[in-house]
Enzyme design. Structure first.
Site, short mmCIF file in Angstrom:
data_model
loop_
_atom_site.label_atom_id
_atom_site.label_comp_id
_atom_site.label_asym_id
_atom_site.label_seq_id
_atom_site.Cartn_x
_atom_site.Cartn_y
_atom_site.Cartn_z
N GLU A 265 -42.75 58.59 54.26
CA GLU A 265 -41.66 58.60 53.65
C GLU A 265 -41.89 60.38 52.31
O GLU A 265 -42.98 60.16 51.78
CB GLU A 265 -41.43 57.86 52.97
CG GLU A 265 -39.64 58.60 51.97
CD GLU A 265 -39.95 57.67 50.84
OE1 GLU A 265 -39.17 58.18 49.99
OE2 GLU A 265 -40.00 56.47 50.22
N CYS A 302 -37.19 58.42 45.21
CA CYS A 302 -36.77 59.34 46.48
C CYS A 302 -35.30 59.66 46.76
O CYS A 302 -35.12 60.19 47.23
CB CYS A 302 -37.61 58.94 47.31
SG CYS A 302 -37.64 57.17 47.45
#
Length: 530
Positions: A265, A302
């Protein structure tokens, strides 16, 4: 508990012999003790050998035994009490309340995977019984289950010292799948990592599991990480971090004689679409919600809303003004590390110097070290489409508003975007048809779509998707949060014409685990025990 500065290889405490990493209190700039000497190729070899030796025994533990193991990890982490929170505060500058919540989330996801293991649906058992009389060809007895890939390398994340690190989601889902795990601790919070690593090791010992089920390594550069990813006994990788770091691991994994999956990620700016009626009807509420989402945790998430897309006009002008006013009241916040702060400053300066972006709002300044001053910029859609630099992620409390002339320009901006973790739609009833027209494009771009909410805050649940097309993640088919994360570390095996006595329990004729099998094309219904 006295911190040792040592690695954990199985049940052994081992001193490293490479350059050391040290925790730094980002609020003061002070270096913390002890130093954590990095591991070498020999330490990677030893950890991987133990993990490989543990694999066959660990992967065939009963569902109950593996479930109890994950629950025991949660208990051991909770037993660390204030010591864990205090050390994490010192290493990250995060407040106690945030870390208490993160510890709760970490233990919750361990217990959620414990429940998932017991239910057994992740085994995805499929049975096609023999049809010896079938014409023109008989059919063999075919039985399929999911088995673990093998030992997994997990890289701790900088921005979640608990929930995405040593015992975080990657580790929990890999252990749930039956994979031994070797964690490379993040250098930003080595003491926190040692405390949690020791909690996991105690759970391994208490549950009578092979010691190679878990190891914890340290390393200051790329050497140890690359050695770990390229060891032939490692069969998958979990990573949360920068695009450059994730791509380096992907390249190393693909260059192996046996390439392996890397679930990384990496990068997302999480566009927020403000539709016309919603913007007209609730501009002040939208401005408040946006600033809160943008600045929470100094923007070090994020899923931070790094891009806003809307029609230019009086309503958007009011939104920009209301947002700027609220940003001016937003205090500076300590960022996680000096490195993250320097990267944030560089990203903000690049936008400030870009002739296509104008500063519209700035947060309060601070004279303390590593303080994030929130920033908001505005650009035109035509400039955004022409300048790829405007799409770069700035990790921290910075966002860019894209002013669009019409619906077609909004669509062009969406199509121009890279892959994202999230896309948010703020809309009222009058906006439904316009939103419906954009949904196919948004589905192609993001892993999670939200209506009238904010992307920060990722629920740990069965239905959650925390993933998306590249570069949000390296594999858009996966999620790193939620129970579906277990599937990253599994593969199917079919057993043809096996005698029942030789079959694994999940595939035996009598179905002793009472699993919901797909039997001859029909899903069985079985009540799971409480």
């Amino acid at each position: 508990m006295t911190l040792t500065g040592h690695m954990l290889i199985g049940q052994h405490t081992v001193a490293g012999n490479r350059e050391a990493v040290r925790g730094i209190n980002p609020a003061t700039g002070m270096t913390l003790e002890p130093a954590y000497a990095g591991g070498s190729a020999e330490h990677v070899e030893r950890a991987c050998a133990l993990a490989w030796a543990a694999l066959d025994r660990y992967r065939e533990t009963t569902l109950d035994a593996r479930s109890e193991f994950l629950q025991r990890i949660a208990v051991e982490i909770e037993a660390l009490g204030d010591e864990l929170i205090d050390r994490a505060m010192a290493e990250t500058g995060l407040p106690s309340a945030r870390l208490l919540g993160e510890r709760g989330r970490t233990c919750q996801q361990l217990r959620l995977f414990a429940r998932t293991i017991r239910a057994g649906e992740w085994l995805d058992v499929r049975v096609d019984t023999a049809q010896p009389q079938r014409q023109p060809m008989p059919r063999s007895d075919l039985r399929q289950r999911q088995v673990p890939l093998g030992p997994v390398a997990v890289f701790g994340a900088s921005n979640f010292p608990l929930a995405f690190s040593v015992a975080g989601g990657d580790t929990a889902s890999a252990l749930a799948a039956g994979c031994p795990v070797i964690v490379k601790a993040h250098g930003a919070h080595p003491g926190t990592s040692e405390l949690v690593g020791r909690a996991v090791a105690r759970a391994v010992q208490a549950c009578g599991l092979p010691e190679g089920v878990f190891s914890l390594l340290y390393g200051s550069g790329h050497e140890l990480g690359i050695a770990l990813v390229t060891d032939p006994r490692i069969k998958a990788v979990g990573f949360t971090g920068s695009r450059s770091g994730g791509l380096a691991l992907c390249q190393a994994a693909q260059a192996r004689p046996e390439p392996i999956p890397v679930y990384a990620e990496m990068s997302s700016i999480n566009p927020v679409l403000l539709f016309p009626a919603a913007l007209r009807n609730r501009v002040q509420a939208l401005a408040q919600g946006f600033v809160t989402s943008l600045t929470v945790g100094a923007g070090q998430f994020c899923t931070n809303p790094g891009l806003v897309i809307a029609h230019k006009g009086p309503a958007l002008d009011k939104f920009v003004a209301a947002t700027a006013e609220r940003l001016q009241q937003s205090p500076a916040q300590t960022m996680l590390t000096p490195g993250i702060f320097n990267a944030y400053e560089a990203g903000v300066n690049a936008l400030a110097e870009n002739p296509h972006a104008q500063i519209s709002g700035v947060g309060q300044m601070s004279t303390q070290p590593n303080q994030c001053q929130a920033h908001l910029f505005v650009t035109q859609a035509s400039d955004f489409l022409a300048d790829q630099n405007l799409q770069a992620e700035v990790f921290g409390a910075a966002s860019l508003i894209v002013q669009c002339s019409d619906d077609d320009e909004i669509r062009q901006v969406i199509e121009h975007l890279e892959g994202q973790l999230t896309a948010t739609l703020h809309l009222d009833d009058e906006d439904l048809e316009q939103a419906r027209a954009l949904l196919p494009a948004l589905e192609r771009k993001a892993g999670r779509l939200l209506v009238n909410g904010w992307p920060t805050g990722v629920e740990v649940s069965d239905a959650m998707v925390h993933g998306g097309p590249f570069p949000a993640t390296s594999d858009a088919r996966s999620t790193s949060v939620g129970t579906a994360a277990i599937h990253r570390f599994l593969r199917p095996v079919c057993y043809q014409d096996f005698p029942d006595s030789l079959l694994p329990s999940a595939l035996k004729q009598a179905n002793p685990l009472q699993l919901r099998r797909l039997l001859d094309g029909q899903r069985e219904a079985h009540e799971q025990p409480e």
